[in-house]
Enzyme design. Structure first.
Site, PDB file in Angstrom:
ATOM      1  N   THR A   1      -3.814  -8.357   9.625  1.00  0.00           N
ATOM      2  CA  THR A   1      -3.425  -8.309  11.031  1.00  0.00           C
ATOM      3  C   THR A   1      -1.900  -8.372  11.202  1.00  0.00           C
ATOM      4  O   THR A   1      -1.264  -9.292  10.678  1.00  0.00           O
ATOM      5  CB  THR A   1      -4.066  -9.499  11.763  1.00  0.00           C
ATOM      6  OG1 THR A   1      -5.471  -9.467  11.540  1.00  0.00           O
ATOM      7  CG2 THR A   1      -3.777  -9.457  13.257  1.00  0.00           C
ATOM      8  N   GLU A   2      -1.351  -7.415  11.925  1.00  0.00           N
ATOM      9  CA  GLU A   2       0.090  -7.360  12.233  1.00  0.00           C
ATOM     10  C   GLU A   2       0.954  -7.411  10.969  1.00  0.00           C
ATOM     11  O   GLU A   2       2.088  -7.870  10.997  1.00  0.00           O
ATOM     12  CB  GLU A   2       0.489  -8.501  13.196  1.00  0.00           C
ATOM     13  CG  GLU A   2      -0.356  -8.592  14.464  1.00  0.00           C
ATOM     14  CD  GLU A   2      -0.027  -7.517  15.476  1.00  0.00           C
ATOM     15  OE1 GLU A   2       0.895  -6.724  15.222  1.00  0.00           O
ATOM     16  OE2 GLU A   2      -0.696  -7.457  16.518  1.00  0.00           O
ATOM     17  N   LEU A   3       0.385  -6.942   9.857  1.00  0.00           N
ATOM     18  CA  LEU A   3       1.061  -6.959   8.549  1.00  0.00           C
ATOM     19  C   LEU A   3       1.533  -8.369   8.146  1.00  0.00           C
ATOM     20  O   LEU A   3       2.547  -8.521   7.468  1.00  0.00           O
ATOM     21  CB  LEU A   3       2.233  -5.976   8.496  1.00  0.00           C
ATOM     22  CG  LEU A   3       1.917  -4.489   8.706  1.00  0.00           C
ATOM     23  CD1 LEU A   3       3.076  -3.630   8.216  1.00  0.00           C
ATOM     24  CD2 LEU A   3       0.632  -4.066   8.011  1.00  0.00           C
TER      25      LEU A   3
ATOM     26  N   TRP B 241       5.125  -7.565  11.043  1.00  0.00           N
ATOM     27  CA  TRP B 241       5.900  -6.414  11.499  1.00  0.00           C
ATOM     28  C   TRP B 241       6.338  -6.557  12.950  1.00  0.00           C
ATOM     29  O   TRP B 241       6.784  -5.602  13.556  1.00  0.00           O
ATOM     30  CB  TRP B 241       5.158  -5.102  11.238  1.00  0.00           C
ATOM     31  CG  TRP B 241       3.950  -4.770  12.080  1.00  0.00           C
ATOM     32  CD1 TRP B 241       3.350  -5.545  13.031  1.00  0.00           C
ATOM     33  CD2 TRP B 241       3.218  -3.528  12.032  1.00  0.00           C
ATOM     34  NE1 TRP B 241       2.288  -4.877  13.578  1.00  0.00           N
ATOM     35  CE2 TRP B 241       2.176  -3.634  12.983  1.00  0.00           C
ATOM     36  CE3 TRP B 241       3.332  -2.347  11.295  1.00  0.00           C
ATOM     37  CZ2 TRP B 241       1.263  -2.601  13.197  1.00  0.00           C
ATOM     38  CZ3 TRP B 241       2.411  -1.324  11.521  1.00  0.00           C
ATOM     39  CH2 TRP B 241       1.393  -1.455  12.451  1.00  0.00           C
TER      40      TRP B 241
END
Lengths: 480, 412
Positions: free
Chosen positions: A145-147, A299
């Site tokens: 999730t979300e890097l 990220w």
């Protein structure tokens, strides 16, 4: 030789409605059906359908030389199935070309790795099953999730059998080094790390239509030049972005679709260039260096950390309380309750509570359903209190065994159908109801007790019911 | 640049937000090197009227031979803000039976407004200035007269329209004066987009003529010490009039008490609706939990904020609304009506529609029970409120002055 690796993130959360204190114990319907449908339909028409069409044409016209990867969250897939099945069909068509790879992630786009590795693992499995069922592929590359990424996570994911993992190519990690190579985390043996080239990715995702940008207008020729210039000092150029960039964040009239149509041809013009999916990149290229990411990287925002989700005390409290309920929720065995609890884990709910730039009038997220982070916190905490209400309502006693629980659960449902409007509504919606009907013989003995309970819940909260910012404690106190 | 400013009240002789706003604005203008001469009708008692940053003229103290003063018996014994004025007049109306409004007004308030205008005309002829700036309807005649007498451009400032004060039941005469002022003005300054829209919508004014300059607030002293208090207290502080929405406060209180009967609701203020509101609390069966403090002043106001867990401003219509900022300064979270100017500029508070009793009571219960919410609102609110200052609105006023002056001289 430069290989360009496109990966698009597809995600839509189940947005919550403005759930009030007065709904607690009365209404277990947390999601804003109308808004979720409306957004799904809008984005399908502006982005998913036209972009999928273009990608499909590119794959066909380049005879498979263009290829790319998607990571589609389970909650997005569920919404497509429910609201815009044609989007599922178009992804299936892409899957059939053999040039599209689907990545692995948590079904609920959650931060569960940080709070519950057990549930993290379960959600990744759920997602894997879903992808397999829909697209007949078993993912081998993981993206969190979300890097969100660090050494420990890389190690854990390697242990789950993945060959590759995706992360942000943040400056403070790489320093002078280029993101255009494969790396290995210091804590792992084999799993390869693909790092996002954030400069080139953000040129498309954020700057494409910015007229104040010195490179505006961005043409496919210019971008291909930048790609070519990596030749000789890079092997794989990772362009990772939200799929909604195409047509939604950058509207069609910015020329984003024309750019997308031409870019692969411009890149392929150079004989040394080609396109790869993450798995192909991993097969073809060797690790060229190590990365050491001790703390979490993501990220998001300039900080590239977790502060967008776990930055203020409201977010921390909401997340802590949500995961405190894990064992109580799971031990009820009630699928609807467990599903609701997991949908609450979607990271967007915490993103909406972010106060970082709120006062500057910065809209932190497209499709944010709330006017303020405080509104989102209130709705979320009210819902957690209702989750606790449901757990208490289901558990007749803390020491009852699973069989008894199941019996109670069924009896309650029947009682609910007779007496409680809300319970009846829930039972009616639950697909699992029918298969239990009629086969539970020992349910009768609990009938009178559960009847009373159902009536109580139907009349609602009553005076003096508790709402708490630490709802998990209400359960703990009860057990004591 | 020199500005001749007409106002109705100026601290410490103020009872409402108008005086506070005028004080802050003139201070900001002073920082921009603008000379302000501020004219107000009179001051009470022998208080010291020297103000450090403006040249203050009290019209009452000016003796000009050519002006004949008529003695009038006015029901107004103190210089109050416009709204209290109308309240007082309304009381007077009620006492004198249902006589025609015009005659009653003519006898006191309007007479006084007209007298002030006449004096201001004469003052304008003796003063040296570039622009006239008039605050709210009581001074619009003054502004108009001064403009007619000197030919200097006129800027009128609108802090509250008659529609705001009366819950959309305007007094025709006041409305007429406001309209007259707007049309006589070269430019209008409104305290919020909400107010700007009202001016355009109700007074037939061209949108280009109205500029929004949000009020600010300046806190130079550190906030007072916190009062330790474990009680759950929800505060209403303001005039008890239709404009401020006290009945919505009570209806929301009723819903809260159905869930948690330990919450206390404090109503601080006075106004024409007071008897009705006291009775409403009784009829709703919540009198035991609703406390009326009457009108508060000075440090009592700060104390009231600090004792409260939450300040609520459920105004039906609030052109700006400075009280939430005062509450935030006192570390008190706020729940404010979306229909307010202040909600256009403040982020770190809760906002609801004044009529949405469910949402308001939901937010009250949430703030009382979710400590992290309460704390976040406190901390972020305090940081936000201390970032306000009057220099920005003053600079916007200066550009309005420049604009009218340019046009004024180009047209000659």
């Amino acid at each position: 030789m430069v290989s360009v690796c496109f990966y698009f993130q597809v995600h839509q959360p189940f947005r919550l409605r403005k759930y009030q204190v007065f709904d607690i114990g009365r209404n277990h319907d947390y999601f804003d059906e109308a808004k979720n449908r409306q957004i799904a339909e809008k984005v399908a028409n502006k982005c998913y359908l036209p972009a999928n069409r273009i990608i499909l044409d590119l794959i066909k016209n380049t005879k498979g030389r263009f290829r790319c990867a998607y990571s589609i969250t389970g909650v997005a897939l569920e919404q497509f199935e429910r609201y815009t099945p044609e989007v599922i069909e178009s992804f299936k068509e892409l899957a059939k070309t053999g040039c599209v790879e689907f990545l692995s992630e948590t079904y609920y786009h959650s931060l569960s790795y940080i709070y519950s590795k057990e549930d993290f693992r379960r959600q990744v499995e759920m997602h894997k099953d879903k992808i397999k069922k829909l697209f007949s592929q078993t993912p081998t590359v993981f993206r969190n999730t979300e890097l969100v990424f660090n050494n420990e996570l890389a190690n854990y994911v390697e242990g789950m059998g993945y060959k590759g993992i995706i992360a942000e190519g943040a400056d403070h990690i790489l320093g002078w080094r280029s993101p255009n190579f494969l790396y290995r985390a210091v804590t792992t043996k084999k799993i390869k790390v693909l790092l996002k080239n954030y400069k080139l990715s953000d040129d498309i995702a954020f700057r494409f239509s910015n007229k104040g940008w010195e490179e505006w207008p961005l043409t496919s020729e210019k971008f291909a030049q930048w790609v070519n210039s990596a030749n000789g000092n890079g092997e794989v150029l990772n362009l990772f972005m939200d799929y909604e960039t195409l047509g939604e964040h950058q509207w069609e009239d910015t020329g984003i679709f024309d750019f997308l149509k031409q870019l692969p041809w411009e890149i392929l013009r150079h004989p040394d260039n080609d396109f790869v999916t993450p798995t192909e990149a991993i097969k073809r290229y060797d690790v060229r260096g190590e990365v050491d990411m001790h703390s979490f990287v993501s990220w998001a925002d300039i900080e590239r950390d977790l502060s967008a989700w776990i930055g203020n005390s409201m977010q921390k409290n909401a997340l802590k309380e949500l995961y405190q309920l894990e064992s109580d929720v799971l031990s009820t065995g009630e699928s609807k309750l467990i599903e609701d609890w997991r949908k609450l884990q979607t990271s967007d709910h915490f993103y909406y509570m972010c106060t970082k730039w709120f006062a500057d009038g910065d809209v932190h997220r497209y499709f944010n359903p709330y006017d303020s982070p405080y509104d989102s916190f209130i709705a979320f905490m009210n819902i957690l209190n209702d989750i606790v209400f449901r757990i208490r309502d289901i558990e007749p006693s803390a020491c009852s065994g699973p069989k008894q629980k199941e019996a109670d659960y069924n009896a309650r449902k029947r009682a609910g159908r007779d007496y409680g409007e809300n319970t009846a509504k829930d039972a009616g919606k639950d697909d699992d109801t029918s298969k239990y009907d009629g086969k539970d013989d020992d349910a009768g003995s609990y009938d009178s007790k559960t009847r009373a309970k159902a009536t109580l819940s139907a009349t609602g909260q009553g005076k003096g019911f508790l709402i708490s910012e630490t709802p998990s404690r209400l359960l703990a106190e009860k057990k004591r | 640049m020199k500005v001749l400013m007409f106002g109705w009240e100026f601290p410490p002789f103020n009872m409402g937000g108008l005086g506070t706003a005028c004080h802050g604005l003139t201070k900001g203008l002073c920082n921009q090197d603008i000379d302000v001469t501020f004219v107000l009708p009179k001051v009470v008692g022998n208080a010291d009227i020297t103000s450090s940053h403006v040249n203050l003229i009290v019209a009452e103290n000016i003796n000009i031979r050519s002006l004949k003063l008529r003695a009038v018996d006015s029901p107004i014994c103190e210089y109050v803000d416009s709204a209290s004025y109308s309240d007082a007049v309304r009381n007077c109306l009620e006492q004198s039976g249902k006589t025609s409004q015009g005659s009653v007004y003519g006898k006191n308030l309007f007479e006084e407004v007209r007298r002030f205008a006449e004096k201001c005309r004469l003052i304008a002829m003796h003063e040296d200035f570039d622009v006239i700036h008039a605050h709210d309807w009581m001074t619009y005649w003054a502004g108009k007269k001064a403009k007619e007498a000197t030919g200097k451009p006129l800027v009128v400032h609108i802090h509250a329209t008659e529609f705001d004060r009366t819950g959309d039941h305007p007094n025709q005469l006041i409305y007429d004066i406001e309209r007259e002022g707007f049309h006589a003005a070269d430019k209008i300054i409104a305290v919020s987009n909400l107010t700007r829209n009202r001016v355009i919508q109700h007074y037939g004014v061209h949108p280009d003529k109205v500029t929004v300059v949000h009020n600010a607030v300046e806190f130079t002293t550190p906030p007072p010490d916190a009062i330790k208090n474990d009680d759950k207290v929800v505060l209403f502080l303001g005039r008890i009039t239709i404009q401020k929405g006290p009945e919505y406060f009570l209806h929301a209180a009723k819903k809260v008490l159905e869930v948690d009967d330990s919450v206390k609701f404090v109503v601080a203020g006075s106004g024409d609706m007071e008897p009705y509101i006291v009775e409403l609390a009784a009829n709703l069966g919540i009198s035991r939990n609703v406390l009326f403090t009457g009108f508060l002043r000075g440090s009592d106001i700060d104390r009231a904020y600090r004792m409260a867990s939450l300040y609520v401003m459920p105004s039906v219509s609030e052109p700006f609304g400075i009280t939430p900022l005062e509450a935030m300064r006192n570390n008190t979270p706020c729940l404010i009506s979306k229909n307010s100017g202040v909600s256009e500029v403040v982020s770190h508070c809760l906002k609801a529609d004044f009529w949405d009793i469910d949402m308001m009571s939901n937010m009250m219960l949430a703030t009382l029970n979710y400590k992290t919410l309460h704390q976040s609102l406190q901390e972020n609110g305090k940081r936000e409120v201390y970032s306000f200052n009057w220099n920005e609105p003053a600079a916007k006023c200066v550009s309005v002055y420049r604009d009218v002056l340019n046009r004024h001289y180009n047209n000659r």
